[in-house]
Structures are given as structure tokens and as C-alpha cells.
Design an enzyme around this catalytic site. Structure first.
Site, PDB file in Angstrom:
ATOM      1  CE1 TYR A  23      -2.788  -2.589  -0.358  1.00  0.00           C
ATOM      2  CE2 TYR A  23      -3.281  -2.307   2.762  1.00  0.00           C
ATOM      3  CZ  TYR A  23      -3.261  -3.622   1.290  1.00  0.00           C
ATOM      4  OH  TYR A  23      -4.386  -5.163   1.430  1.00  0.00           O
ATOM      5  CG  HIS A  82      -0.604  -8.733   0.439  1.00  0.00           C
ATOM      6  ND1 HIS A  82      -0.175  -7.392   0.671  1.00  0.00           N
ATOM      7  CD2 HIS A  82      -1.301  -8.626  -0.147  1.00  0.00           C
ATOM      8  CE1 HIS A  82      -1.635  -6.988  -0.126  1.00  0.00           C
ATOM      9  NE2 HIS A  82      -2.339  -7.946  -0.268  1.00  0.00           N
ATOM     10  CB  SER A  96      -3.544 -11.581   2.594  1.00  0.00           C
ATOM     11  OG  SER A  96      -4.731 -11.646   1.632  1.00  0.00           O
ATOM     12  CD  GLN A 145      -6.776  -9.088   4.941  1.00  0.00           C
ATOM     13  OE1 GLN A 145      -6.321  -7.932   3.444  1.00  0.00           O
ATOM     14  NE2 GLN A 145      -6.148  -9.068   5.819  1.00  0.00           N
ATOM     15  CG  LEU A 166     -19.368  -3.302   2.414  1.00  0.00           C
ATOM     16  CD1 LEU A 166     -19.314  -1.430   3.586  1.00  0.00           C
ATOM     17  CD2 LEU A 166     -20.299  -3.551   3.272  1.00  0.00           C
ATOM     18  NE  ARG A 172     -15.659  -2.917  -4.985  1.00  0.00           N
ATOM     19  CZ  ARG A 172     -14.897  -3.349  -3.652  1.00  0.00           C
ATOM     20  NH1 ARG A 172     -15.751  -3.898  -3.214  1.00  0.00           N
ATOM     21  NH2 ARG A 172     -14.157  -1.997  -2.869  1.00  0.00           N
ATOM     22  CB  THR A 184     -11.426   1.278   4.191  1.00  0.00           C
ATOM     23  OG1 THR A 184     -10.726   2.217   4.359  1.00  0.00           O
ATOM     24  CG2 THR A 184     -11.328   0.851   2.437  1.00  0.00           C
ATOM     25  NE  ARG A 216     -21.065   5.321   2.379  1.00  0.00           N
ATOM     26  CZ  ARG A 216     -20.404   5.970   1.478  1.00  0.00           C
ATOM     27  NH1 ARG A 216     -19.906   6.585   0.497  1.00  0.00           N
ATOM     28  NH2 ARG A 216     -21.673   6.808   0.294  1.00  0.00           N
TER      29      ARG A 216
HETATM   30  N1  NAI Z   1      -4.989  -8.957   1.326  1.00  0.00           N
HETATM   31  C1  NAI Z   1      -5.968  -8.153   0.317  1.00  0.00           C
HETATM   32  O1  NAI Z   1      -5.309  -8.537  -0.860  1.00  0.00           O
HETATM   33  C2  NAI Z   1      -6.711  -6.969  -0.060  1.00  0.00           C
HETATM   34  C3  NAI Z   1      -7.539  -6.375   1.212  1.00  0.00           C
HETATM   35  N2  NAI Z   1      -8.136  -5.730   1.388  1.00  0.00           N
HETATM   36  C4  NAI Z   1      -7.939  -4.514   2.647  1.00  0.00           C
HETATM   37  O2  NAI Z   1      -9.189  -4.583   2.586  1.00  0.00           O
HETATM   38  C5  NAI Z   1      -9.742  -3.498   3.346  1.00  0.00           C
HETATM   39  C6  NAI Z   1     -10.912  -2.549   2.823  1.00  0.00           C
HETATM   40  O3  NAI Z   1     -11.055  -2.673   1.191  1.00  0.00           O
HETATM   41  P1  NAI Z   1     -12.308  -3.367   0.361  1.00  0.00           P
HETATM   42  O4  NAI Z   1     -12.685  -3.829   0.459  1.00  0.00           O
HETATM   43  O5  NAI Z   1     -12.570  -2.280  -0.561  1.00  0.00           O
HETATM   44  O6  NAI Z   1     -13.819  -2.401   1.442  1.00  0.00           O
HETATM   45  P2  NAI Z   1     -15.363  -2.203   0.819  1.00  0.00           P
HETATM   46  O7  NAI Z   1     -15.849  -3.753   0.101  1.00  0.00           O
HETATM   47  O8  NAI Z   1     -15.808  -2.785   2.611  1.00  0.00           O
HETATM   48  O9  NAI Z   1     -15.647  -1.412   0.586  1.00  0.00           O
HETATM   49  C7  NAI Z   1     -15.150   0.091   1.386  1.00  0.00           C
HETATM   50  C8  NAI Z   1     -15.583   1.653   0.055  1.00  0.00           C
HETATM   51  O10 NAI Z   1     -16.771   1.236   0.167  1.00  0.00           O
HETATM   52  C9  NAI Z   1     -17.235   2.930   0.281  1.00  0.00           C
HETATM   53  N3  NAI Z   1     -19.002   2.219   1.140  1.00  0.00           N
HETATM   54  C10 NAI Z   1     -18.950   1.694   1.949  1.00  0.00           C
HETATM   55  N4  NAI Z   1     -20.312   2.072   1.713  1.00  0.00           N
HETATM   56  C11 NAI Z   1     -21.426   2.388   1.354  1.00  0.00           C
HETATM   57  C12 NAI Z   1     -21.948   3.027   0.695  1.00  0.00           C
HETATM   58  N5  NAI Z   1     -23.426   1.977   1.897  1.00  0.00           N
HETATM   59  N6  NAI Z   1     -22.176   3.308   0.104  1.00  0.00           N
HETATM   60  C13 NAI Z   1     -21.474   3.694  -1.315  1.00  0.00           C
HETATM   61  N7  NAI Z   1     -19.915   3.094  -1.030  1.00  0.00           N
HETATM   62  C14 NAI Z   1     -20.108   2.831   0.519  1.00  0.00           C
HETATM   63  C15 NAI Z   1     -16.695   3.003   1.514  1.00  0.00           C
HETATM   64  O11 NAI Z   1     -16.353   4.505   1.216  1.00  0.00           O
HETATM   65  C16 NAI Z   1     -15.221   2.483   0.383  1.00  0.00           C
HETATM   66  O12 NAI Z   1     -14.978   3.349  -0.143  1.00  0.00           O
HETATM   67  C17 NAI Z   1      -8.507  -2.313   2.022  1.00  0.00           C
HETATM   68  O13 NAI Z   1      -8.548  -1.167   2.608  1.00  0.00           O
HETATM   69  C18 NAI Z   1      -7.486  -3.205   2.522  1.00  0.00           C
HETATM   70  O14 NAI Z   1      -6.942  -3.381   3.914  1.00  0.00           O
HETATM   71  C19 NAI Z   1      -8.841  -4.702   0.356  1.00  0.00           C
HETATM   72  C20 NAI Z   1      -8.190  -5.438  -0.629  1.00  0.00           C
HETATM   73  C21 NAI Z   1      -7.527  -6.705  -1.430  1.00  0.00           C
HETATM   74  O1  LIG Z   2      -4.747  -5.577  -1.074  1.00  0.00           O
HETATM   75  C1  LIG Z   2      -5.178  -5.701  -1.694  1.00  0.00           C
HETATM   76  C2  LIG Z   2      -5.526  -4.362  -2.739  1.00  0.00           C
HETATM   77  C3  LIG Z   2      -4.316  -3.004  -2.952  1.00  0.00           C
HETATM   78  C4  LIG Z   2      -4.679  -1.688  -2.602  1.00  0.00           C
HETATM   79  N1  LIG Z   2      -3.370  -0.996  -2.596  1.00  0.00           N
HETATM   80  C5  LIG Z   2      -2.622  -1.863  -3.788  1.00  0.00           C
HETATM   81  C6  LIG Z   2      -1.640  -1.471  -4.606  1.00  0.00           C
HETATM   82  C7  LIG Z   2      -0.937  -2.576  -4.867  1.00  0.00           C
HETATM   83  C8  LIG Z   2      -1.133  -3.950  -4.447  1.00  0.00           C
HETATM   84  C9  LIG Z   2      -2.972  -4.154  -4.563  1.00  0.00           C
HETATM   85  C10 LIG Z   2      -3.581  -3.301  -3.733  1.00  0.00           C
END
Ligand code: NAI
Ligand SMILES: O=CCc1c[nH]c2ccccc12
Length: 287
Positions: free
Chosen positions: A51, A108, A139, A161, A192, A197, A242, A248
């Protein structure tokens, strides 16, 4: 209200609701968003090397003034540069985070370590042995990736994760079940997705009606995002969400005040979700 936590296989507990820092919303600077999250009541903060914002996560932790042991900090190992060990890599993260240890350190993505996964897991185990990480895990691991590291593990991963929402349930369920069998807690991102999405799917009317029932039962507003978070938590899965929107952030935390979904409601979400297959992160997991 007490924070909901789940027990891990190493004797620690993980807070079930987490605030993520890996989003285009904050990019390199998550400090303000994390400060708002901590002051609103989040204690579990999900970071990662890729990140590129661990310094800002560390700055927010310092600015919060919270005792270190009242927070639960996660980071994730990215690709290892040639010649760098896992321990050295985590030490670099700890320097950026301005911390002595993380609560949870994850690999990751298995694709970052093609052909070296077992070796890398042994390195992750070393971070725990040295006290740099209280718990260790992975993850984006499929059952075959978990099996690969279990074949050499002296320490079983505590957490996996993965992307987890009803529209990915058919794919995710066997991973969650494998985790339960081996004492690995599943943590979720992308929860969500049906709201933000993939609107217009079969879940929309079902979740709208569950939301209405819960709102009447609570006697206070309940949102659809809280229904999805509840669905995740009632499956024993950690929910990472997030937002840069303070309202929110507070809404996520208030999920703890929302009454439980009934087993029938959970089953109706499962069944509608399984009609569709949608993945929004890490497309390589399709292959
Ligand atoms: N291990 C991995 O490969 C990954 C890890 N992550 C982690 O997960 C965290 C959460 O990310 P996401 O999964 O994208 O979160 P998420 O699926 O919970 O979506 C968050 C987004 O939804 C918006 N949102 C929330 N409620 C809403 C509503 N009622 N209407 C419209 N928009 C709304 C938020 O403002 C935010 O932009 C990331 O910040 C990261 O730390 C995320 C992606 C990949
Ligand atoms: O964790 C997965 C989603 C994500 C958000 N920022 C980056 C940057 C590089 C790889 C994956 C991601």
C-alpha cells in the site's frame, strides 16, 4: 459495548471488525482516515507493504495517543527483493510504522513467492519466534496454497485474509471450511461488493427486506452495509471495511448494535449470492 473478538490458534484474539488502509481513497497517505477510524473506535487496522503508506499508518497510531496494546496492527509481506529475508523485510515495515511489533503479519499473495512459498513461510515463522509479530498468517491463499505451507509449517497460520462476499461465496466457502478444520480464521475484504460494485443482483430485494426487519427490531436506523457486515461476522469471519467518510466509519462500528440475522436470513443471502460469481480483486485467483 465490548469489541467482538475471535480466538486465534495461538491463544490471542483478533478484533472482528477492521479498518483497511489499502484503497485508492488514501493512496500514500492514510493518516487522516486512520486517525478518524481510531477516534471513532476502530482498534484493528489493516496495512500492507504494497500500500506504500505504512509511515502514515504509523503516524496516525502515534497521533492517537492510544497505548500500543490497545490497538491491533496488521501488515502484509510484499514481494521480497533479491537477498532480503522475511525478518529484514518486517523490520523495515516496523521502522516505517514506528512500532516494535505487529499483532499480525501476513503473506499478502502466494503469487509474490512462486516456487519459494515454503521457504517464505519458514521466514514468517521466524518473525513470530523473534517477537516481531504476535500472530502470523496469509492472504489470498486457496486450499492448495494452504496445503503447501501446512506441509512444512511448525506454526499453523492463524488467519487467511481473502475476498469474501455473497457473490463469491461458492469459491470462498471451501476455503473457509478448510480454515475451520485447521484452526485458521478467515478474514474478509471486499465485503460490501453487492452494494458498491455489483448493484442490481438477486441479493438486492432480499437484503432490503432483511434491513427493514432489523430496523424495526432495533428501533433505530439499520443500513444495508450493516446487514452485509453482520452476515460476514455471523459466519465467524473478520470483516475489513474502509471509508474516508466519518459517518460510514461510525456506521460500521455500530454494526455491533444491530440484532442478529436469523439462520433463515443467512441462508437466503447465501442462496441468492451463489447464483452469481463476481471477483473484484486479485483476478489471478480465477486461474
Ligand atoms: N489482502 C488483499 O489482497 C486485499 C485487502 N484489502 C483490505 O481490505 C480493506 C477494505 O477494502 P474493500 O474491500 O475495498 O472494502 P469494502 O468492500 O468494505 O468497500 C469500501 C468502500 O465502500 C464505500 N462504501 C461503504 N459503504 C457504502 C455505501 N453504503 N454506499 C456506497 N459506498 C459505500 C466506502 O466508502 C469505501 O470506498 C482495504 O483497505 C485493505 O486494507 C482490500 C483488497 C485486497
Ligand atoms: O490488498 C489489495 C489491494 C491493493 C490495494 N493497493 C494495492 C497496491 C498494490 C497491490 C494491491 C493493492
Amino acid at each position: 459495548m465490548a469489541t467482538l473478538t475471535f480466538p486465534l490458534n495461538d491463544g490471542t484474539r483478533i478484533p472482528a471488525l477492521a479498518f483497511g488502509t489499502g484503497t485508492a481513497l488514501y493512496q500514500k497517505d492514510a493518516q487522516h482516515a486512520v486517525e478518524v477510524a481510531i477516534s471513532s473506535g476502530f482498534i484493528h487496522l489493516d496495512g500492507a507493504q504494497v500500500y506504500g503508506n505504512e509511515e502514515s499508518l504509523g503516524a496516525a497510531i502515534a497521533a492517537s495517543g492510544k497505548p500500543r496494546d490497545s490497538l491491533y496492527i496488521v501488515t502484509k509481506l510484499g514481494k521480497l527483493p533479491q537477498g532480503q529475508t522475511v525478518v529484514e523485510s518486517l523490520k523495515e515495515s516496523l521502522k516505517k510504522l514506528n512500532l516494535d511489533y505487529v499483532d499480525l503479519f501476513l503473506i499478502h499473495m502466494p503469487v509474490h513467492h512462486e516456487g519459494k512459498l515454503k521457504e517464505v513461510w519458514k521466514g514468517v515463522e521466524e518473525t513470530k519466534t523473534q517477537g516481531l509479530a504476535k500472530s502470523i498468517g496469509v492472504s489470498n491463499f486457496r486450499v492448495k496454497d494452504l496445503e503447501e505451507i501446512l506441509s512444512v509449517a511448525s506454526i499453523i497460520p492463524a488467519v487467511n485474509q481473502i475476498e469474501f462476499h455473497p457473490y463469491l461465496l461458492k469459491w470462498a466457502e471451501p476455503i473457509v471450511e478448510f480454515g475451520k478444520k485447521h484452526g485458521i480464521v478467515t478474514s474478509s475484504y471486499g465485503g460490501l461488493t453487492p452494494i458498491i460494485r455489483h448493484q442490481g443482483g438477486p441479493l438486492d430485494p432480499i437484503v432490503a427486506s432483511i434491513r427493514e426487519r432489523l430496523e424495526k427490531s432495533r428501533g433505530k436506523p439499520v443500513t444495508e452495509s450493516q446487514v452485509y457486515v453482520k452476515w460476514i461476522l455471523q459466519k465467524g469471519v473478520v470483516a475489513i471495511t474502509t471509508s474516508s467518510n466519518e459517518g460510514r466509519v461510525k456506521q460500521y462500528l455500530e454494526t455491533s448494535e444491530v440484532p442478529d440475522l436469523t439462520p433463515e436470513e443467512i441462508a437466503s443471502i447465501d442462496n441468492a449470492g451463489k447464483q452469481i460469481h463476481k471477483r473484484f480483486f486479485n483476478a489471478w485467483l480465477e486461474h
